[in-house]
Design a protein around this motif. Structure first.
Motif, PDB file in Angstrom:
ATOM      1  N   ALA A  71       0.759  -1.174   0.075  1.00  0.00           N
ATOM      2  CA  ALA A  71       0.127   0.041   0.136  1.00  0.00           C
ATOM      3  C   ALA A  71       0.878   1.379   0.083  1.00  0.00           C
ATOM      4  O   ALA A  71       2.056   1.289   0.477  1.00  0.00           O
ATOM      5  CB  ALA A  71      -1.159  -0.056   1.174  1.00  0.00           C
ATOM      6  N   GLY A  72       0.432   2.377  -0.490  1.00  0.00           N
ATOM      7  CA  GLY A  72       0.948   3.710  -0.406  1.00  0.00           C
ATOM      8  C   GLY A  72       1.525   4.071   1.004  1.00  0.00           C
ATOM      9  O   GLY A  72       0.749   3.661   1.911  1.00  0.00           O
ATOM     10  N   GLY A  73       2.487   4.519   1.058  1.00  0.00           N
ATOM     11  CA  GLY A  73       3.300   5.027   2.307  1.00  0.00           C
ATOM     12  C   GLY A  73       3.876   4.038   3.094  1.00  0.00           C
ATOM     13  O   GLY A  73       4.707   4.247   4.053  1.00  0.00           O
ATOM     14  N   LYS A  74       3.989   2.707   2.570  1.00  0.00           N
ATOM     15  CA  LYS A  74       4.933   1.661   3.134  1.00  0.00           C
ATOM     16  C   LYS A  74       6.137   2.204   3.157  1.00  0.00           C
ATOM     17  O   LYS A  74       6.795   2.635   2.143  1.00  0.00           O
ATOM     18  CB  LYS A  74       4.497   0.153   2.447  1.00  0.00           C
ATOM     19  N   MET A  75       7.017   1.918   3.938  1.00  0.00           N
ATOM     20  CA  MET A  75       8.473   2.312   3.871  1.00  0.00           C
ATOM     21  C   MET A  75       9.100   1.267   5.064  1.00  0.00           C
ATOM     22  O   MET A  75       8.571   0.798   5.911  1.00  0.00           O
ATOM     23  CB  MET A  75       8.787   3.578   4.530  1.00  0.00           C
ATOM     24  N   THR A  76      10.482   1.104   4.389  1.00  0.00           N
ATOM     25  CA  THR A  76      11.247   0.139   5.196  1.00  0.00           C
ATOM     26  C   THR A  76      12.285   1.126   6.133  1.00  0.00           C
ATOM     27  O   THR A  76      12.685   2.152   5.756  1.00  0.00           O
ATOM     28  CB  THR A  76      12.052  -0.664   4.222  1.00  0.00           C
ATOM     29  N   PRO A  77      12.837   0.399   7.133  1.00  0.00           N
ATOM     30  CA  PRO A  77      13.855   1.242   7.896  1.00  0.00           C
ATOM     31  C   PRO A  77      15.305   1.008   6.976  1.00  0.00           C
ATOM     32  O   PRO A  77      15.388   0.209   6.160  1.00  0.00           O
ATOM     33  CB  PRO A  77      14.042   0.237   9.110  1.00  0.00           C
ATOM     34  N   LEU A  78      16.132   1.891   7.347  1.00  0.00           N
ATOM     35  CA  LEU A  78      17.408   1.899   6.889  1.00  0.00           C
ATOM     36  C   LEU A  78      18.096   0.576   7.128  1.00  0.00           C
ATOM     37  O   LEU A  78      18.086   0.303   8.416  1.00  0.00           O
ATOM     38  CB  LEU A  78      18.220   3.056   6.996  1.00  0.00           C
ATOM     39  N   GLU A  84       5.203   3.107  -7.912  1.00  0.00           N
ATOM     40  CA  GLU A  84       6.357   3.771  -7.832  1.00  0.00           C
ATOM     41  C   GLU A  84       6.855   3.850  -6.397  1.00  0.00           C
ATOM     42  O   GLU A  84       6.303   3.874  -5.391  1.00  0.00           O
ATOM     43  CB  GLU A  84       6.301   5.589  -8.337  1.00  0.00           C
ATOM     44  N   ILE A  85       8.124   3.820  -6.346  1.00  0.00           N
ATOM     45  CA  ILE A  85       8.890   3.778  -4.795  1.00  0.00           C
ATOM     46  C   ILE A  85       9.903   5.019  -4.962  1.00  0.00           C
ATOM     47  O   ILE A  85      10.221   5.505  -6.196  1.00  0.00           O
ATOM     48  CB  ILE A  85       9.417   2.456  -4.572  1.00  0.00           C
ATOM     49  N   LEU A  86       9.963   5.353  -3.869  1.00  0.00           N
ATOM     50  CA  LEU A  86      11.305   6.393  -3.599  1.00  0.00           C
ATOM     51  C   LEU A  86      12.435   5.375  -2.883  1.00  0.00           C
ATOM     52  O   LEU A  86      12.158   4.928  -1.825  1.00  0.00           O
ATOM     53  CB  LEU A  86      10.918   7.342  -2.612  1.00  0.00           C
ATOM     54  N   VAL A 136       5.438   5.599  -2.968  1.00  0.00           N
ATOM     55  CA  VAL A 136       4.859   7.026  -3.031  1.00  0.00           C
ATOM     56  C   VAL A 136       3.799   7.006  -3.844  1.00  0.00           C
ATOM     57  O   VAL A 136       2.896   8.071  -4.297  1.00  0.00           O
ATOM     58  CB  VAL A 136       5.858   7.945  -3.789  1.00  0.00           C
ATOM     59  N   SER A 137       3.410   5.681  -4.553  1.00  0.00           N
ATOM     60  CA  SER A 137       1.933   5.839  -5.295  1.00  0.00           C
ATOM     61  C   SER A 137       1.096   5.101  -4.360  1.00  0.00           C
ATOM     62  O   SER A 137       1.404   4.893  -3.099  1.00  0.00           O
ATOM     63  CB  SER A 137       2.114   4.917  -6.638  1.00  0.00           C
ATOM     64  N   GLU A 138      -0.194   5.025  -4.911  1.00  0.00           N
ATOM     65  CA  GLU A 138      -1.165   4.505  -3.898  1.00  0.00           C
ATOM     66  C   GLU A 138      -1.038   3.143  -3.719  1.00  0.00           C
ATOM     67  O   GLU A 138      -1.459   2.596  -2.528  1.00  0.00           O
ATOM     68  CB  GLU A 138      -2.649   4.497  -4.782  1.00  0.00           C
TER      69      GLU A 138
END
Length: 173
Positions: free
Chosen positions: A49-56, A72-74, A103-105
């Protein structure tokens, strides 16, 4: 005469493969497990889902390749940020600090670890889903539960395969 073990062929079609809810967010669809490839690699599809992020983090013993299928991801790698959309590729060589954020939906990507030595980490940091579970078959949202980084950290401690370096490095958007 010595016996030679040859891995069996693997055929999985769209949507096939064991589905697991990853406690860091997203549904993993396991396409090729390390045992099936003689340890050469681990390959899974990640639906997020959009907003998912991983730790460094780093993977000290494997290279991680991410091929973006949709969305799309950053990607934060070696201190720099790169936007990667469908058809794009990111390769984090072993030991290179990296993290990503959707960064996408929503987004879908293939994640390849070579060799497949990270499998125990991902397995222990996830839970099985039924074959028709929402998000695992492409119908419906991919956000199936709360993110639980405590479980991710515990799996990293128990199984290795990943070194968590710190929180996600992304500025609020």
């Amino acid at each position: 005469m010595a016996t030679v073990s040859i891995p069996a062929a693997i055929i999985r079609t769209e949507g096939q493969g064991e589905r697991r809810w990853f406690f860091g967010g997203g549904v993993h669809i396991w396409k090729a497990r390390a045992a099936e490839t003689g340890g050469a690699f681990l390959l899974f599809e990640d639906r997020m889902a959009g907003g998912k992020m991983t730790p460094l983090h780093t993977h000290p013993d494997s290279d991680e390749t991410m091929y973006i299928l949709e969305g799309e991801i950053l990607m934060h790698m070696n201190g720099e940020e790169h936007r990667i959309g469908a058809g794009g590729l990111a390769v984090a060589p072993r030991g290179v600090p990296h993290a990503f954020m959707v960064v996408s939906e929503s987004a879908r990507m293939l994640c390849l670890h070579t060799p497949g030595c990270c499998e125990a980490f991902y397995w222990d940091a996830s839970a099985p889903l039924s074959p028709g579970a929402t998000g695992g078959d492409g119908a419906g949202p991919v956000d199936l539960g709360p993110v639980d980084f405590t479980k991710v950290q515990e799996s990293a401690r128990r199984n290795g395969g990943i070194v968590l370096l710190g929180p996600p490095p992304f500025a609020p958007r």
